[in-house]
Design an enzyme around this catalytic site. Structure first.
Site, mmCIF file in Angstrom:
data_model
loop_
_atom_site.group_PDB
_atom_site.id
_atom_site.type_symbol
_atom_site.label_atom_id
_atom_site.label_comp_id
_atom_site.label_asym_id
_atom_site.label_seq_id
_atom_site.Cartn_x
_atom_site.Cartn_y
_atom_site.Cartn_z
ATOM 1 C CG ASP A 34 -0.180 -0.155 2.521
ATOM 2 O OD1 ASP A 34 0.526 0.801 2.876
ATOM 3 O OD2 ASP A 34 -0.272 -1.207 3.189
ATOM 4 C CD GLU A 53 19.160 -23.744 -15.233
ATOM 5 O OE1 GLU A 53 17.929 -23.880 -15.180
ATOM 6 O OE2 GLU A 53 19.945 -24.267 -14.413
#
Ligand code: GLA
Length: 744
Positions: free
Chosen positions: A541, A621
């Site tokens: 928020d 990777e």
């Protein structure tokens, strides 16, 4: 001048670049809300009010011969209570004599340069000389009063003209001689007397936050709220009202975002005259505040914006104000670290050696910071114990955190650390020493969640303890970053320090205590970077963003689930605030397998980092990760400061999600797509781009075709190559990223 008062008409006009907001004081001092929407040139919008006797809508005493004028039908800027407006109200009060009435009338106002600030609560920052993007905000403070009750209500408005933002907050003061009980506290009340609206809100749950939902506003009351002591995974304190036909690129919308991390409530009511009212404030089920004579109480700030050009525009207004005026200014031009977090790599099972092994790999890949997650303190080898015992577990980490942090720094990286300050385990030395610090109901067994209780943050001694423990650790190990977690809903709101008739204040005092601790720590360590977290995004928020430049968006790190979570979040919050990591495949939460490429593209729409065991990845990777980090750095400012556009809309039921970042100067754009539901022989994904120079020519980096900006924006872009590749080499969730560069 963005705020003008017309003395003769008693009319307030608040103007931003693309919006206008009007209020008017009527003959008996009622502050009417007249208008919020596209500019109307300052025309007094009271001509739209038609005073009809609707029956059963009574009149203030002064209006008794004028039966058309009722508080029940007049649009109001902030209602009183129990005096004739029978719609949802801004307030609920009880005077010492038992009266529930409050009749607010205009008293005075002042227009001030700059943006007002709030004490003890977060607020949108004004031009105080530190902001990266300055703007001459103005403030308006209107004072209303009920002389019988002795209650003064100050309505605060901050107008950010260039950003199309108006903030609101409210401060009430008891000017009487006896206490007043406040049973409902709101920041905003606003009436839309005409029109049909949809309400967009963001619901969810742990691991699936901020799912966008759009519902028509009918003749009932919709209420979006949290009683969990936190803003919550379940309902974000942010809603949008929009016209029924508004979509991403066209139509009117109005946003209301509360800068608050505790219990909140938004009610939307369409009344019997078809007028729509929205009230936003604290959740009030158990709220009761004893306002003593002379005392004040502040309702948190709400950030409002209006956009005429669709939901993308509304979101971008929020992105700007949050990046530029909510998040601490120092983060605006600071490149945030790409991090590796050990949580999904090791969970509680680690030691210094293991973490340094991960650090070795991280350094090779080009990562900037290692974050040590839960499990470094007390006897915390599982989640049943030790919260509150913020002392290093030297069995796991011999030589302490300092040794580990130094080891990480020697590898050229910063060091970050996890805390969950507001919690206490039953099995902890802290609980054994201070059982009264836990928020529990006397004589009842507490509600336990994840085997933990919540500390009574309203207590100064609790705040002092946390400040002292955290400061020592931050200082000793020279910690750059703290992940501030919060892993349960609050229940048993009760403080042993407060008297009986103040227990209804605990939920609000709790969050004020958290803000006070955050504020104190940041004053002590001005360079400390805090990432908010609450079991993922349970406290995502604007209140937390005042203290934390970024927040861990969700505990679900599956890129496909994340697309929806991040997209929902993007309606109100900028990408620069969304913590987002590449994790292992199959994913730990969903079991879904996705390529590293797709995981990278999803995580790049955030602050970017990794959360997997780097000691177990392949060379291939590793090389791809190095490239991802290079790409992220290359696009960093475009992603963080660029204009963000959702190119797809959930309502279109696409089998792909696409989004774009375009540079403010239209010199480049980054277009991302992920296929979320592969099927054979699919239709071609097609989107219209935004934010380009219509006259300019663009090329995709590495490509050989030139595209005219107007063509990409009006005729669109077809992801044909992606589909062709996918048909040759089937893949579950293929993705692509295209960097468009202006070449002429
Ligand atoms: C929460 C956080 C996770 C992790 C764990 C540790 O769930 O969201 O990222 O830090 O706590 O217990």
């Amino acid at each position: 001048m963005s705020i003008v008062y017309n003395q003769e008409a008693k009319l307030f006009v608040l103007s931003t670049k693309n919006s206008e907001y009007q209020m008017k004081v009527d003959e008996i001092g009622i502050l009417q809300h007249l208008y919020y929407g596209a500019p109307v040139g300052g025309m007094d919008m009271s001509y739209r009010l038609w005073h009809m006797d609707r029956g059963f809508s009574g009149n203030p005493y002064e209006y008794q011969d004028d039966r058309g004028k009722s508080l029940d039908t007049l649009p109001q800027e902030f209602t009183g209570a129990n005096v004739g407006d029978l719609r949802i109200s801004s307030l609920s009060v009880r005077a010492a004599n038992g009266s529930r009435s409050c009749d607010l009338r205009y008293k005075s106002h002042e227009i001030l340069p700059g943006k007002y600030e709030l004490e003890g609560l977060p607020y949108v920052r004004g031009n105080n000389g530190t902001l990266a993007v300055e703007e001459d905000a103005q403030s308006l403070i209107i004072t209303l009063e009920d002389t019988i009750l002795g209650l003064e209500v100050k309505l605060l408005y901050g107008v950010f003209e260039k950003k199309d933002v108006i903030t609101r907050a409210m401060i009430m003061t008891n000017r009487g001689k006896e206490y007043i009980r406040i049973n409902k506290l709101s920041s905003v009340c606003i009436d839309f007397p005409y029109g049909r609206y949809d309400l967009i809100h963001f619901h969810g749950r742990h691991c699936m936050e901020r799912q966008m939902e759009r519902v028509p506003v009918n003749h009932d009351i919709i209420s979006i709220q949290s009683k969990r002591g936190m803003s919550s995974h379940h309902h974000n304190p942010f809603v949008i009202l929009c016209d029924e036909d508004t979509n991403q690129t066209q139509g009117n919308s109005w946003g209301f975002m509360m800068m608050y991390s505790g219990n909140h409530k938004t009610e939307v009511e369409k009344d019997f005259t078809d007028s729509t009212r929205l009230v936003m404030g604290l959740q009030n089920t158990n709220f009761a505040w004893r306002l003593e004579a002379g005392d004040s109480l502040t309702a948190p700030e709400v950030i409002m914006t209006y956009a005429a050009e669709g939901l993308n525009q509304l979101s971008r207004n929020y992105h700007h104000i949050i990046r530029e005026n909510v998040v601490d200014a120092k983060y605006y031009n600071l490149e945030r670290p790409v991090l590796i977090n050990n949580w999904e790599a090791t969970y509680f099972d680690f030691n210094t050696e293991k973490i340094l092994d991960i650090a070795d790999q991280a350094k090779d890949i080009g990562i900037d910071m290692l974050v040590l997650d839960d499990g470094w303190f007390g006897k915390r080898n599982n989640d049943h114990t030790s919260l509150g015992d913020w002392f290093v577990n030297e069995e796991k980490l011999p030589g302490g955190l300092k040794k580990l942090a130094d080891g990480v720094r020697e590898r050229g990286m910063k060091f970050g650390l996890w805390f969950e300050p507001e919690m206490i385990s039953e099995d902890s030395d802290l609980f054994r020493a201070h059982p009264d610090w836990a928020m529990t109901d006397p004589e009842r067994k507490p509600m336990i969640s994840r085997s933990q209780m919540v500390l009574d943050m309203s207590r100064k001694d609790v705040q002092d303890y946390l400040f002292e423990r955290m400061s020592e650790i931050i200082r000793d190990a020279d910690i750059y970053y703290v992940k501030w977690d919060f892993n349960r809903s609050v229940a048993n709101f009760y403080s042993r320090e407060l008297p009986t008739d103040r227990q209804g204040e605990v939920a609000h005092r709790f969050i004020l205590g958290t803000y006070a601790l955050l504020d104190r720590l940041l004053k002590e360590f001005p360079n400390l970077m805090i990432e908010g977290c609450a079991g993922g995004g349970g406290r995502f928020d604007a209140g937390m963003l005042f203290y934390c430049p970024q927040i861990w968006t969700s505990d679900d790190t599956d890129p496909i689930a994340r697309l929806r979570i991040q997209e929902g979040t993007s309606y109100g919050y900028p990408v620069s605030t969304m913590g987002s990591h590449v994790s292992a495949s199959p994913n730990h939460q969903t079991g879904r397998q996705t390529s590293l490429k797709t995981r990278g593209i999803a995580a790049m729409s955030g602050t970017f980092g990794y959360e997997l065991d780097l000691t177990k990845i392949s060379e291939e990777e590793k090389e791809l990760m190095k490239q991802q980090i290079k790409d992220f750095r290359k696009y960093y400012w475009l992603i963080q400061h660029g204009e963000y556009y959702r190119l797809t809309d959930e309502r279109d039921q696409n089998y792909f999600t696409a989004w774009e970042f375009s540079g403010a100067d239209a010199s480049e754009a980054l277009v991302n797509i992920v296929i979320t539901d592969s099927h054979a022989n699919p239709e071609l994904p097609w989107v219209k781009l935004h934010g380009l120079d219509p006259e300019g020519w663009y090329m995709i980096e590495g490509g050989d075709r030139r595209y005219k900006g107007a063509a990409l924006m009006n005729g669109g872009f077809v992801f044909g190559q992606l589909i062709e590749n996918m048909m040759k080499e089937p893949d579950n969730y293929p993705s692509a990223q295209y960097h468009f560069v202006k070449v002429g």
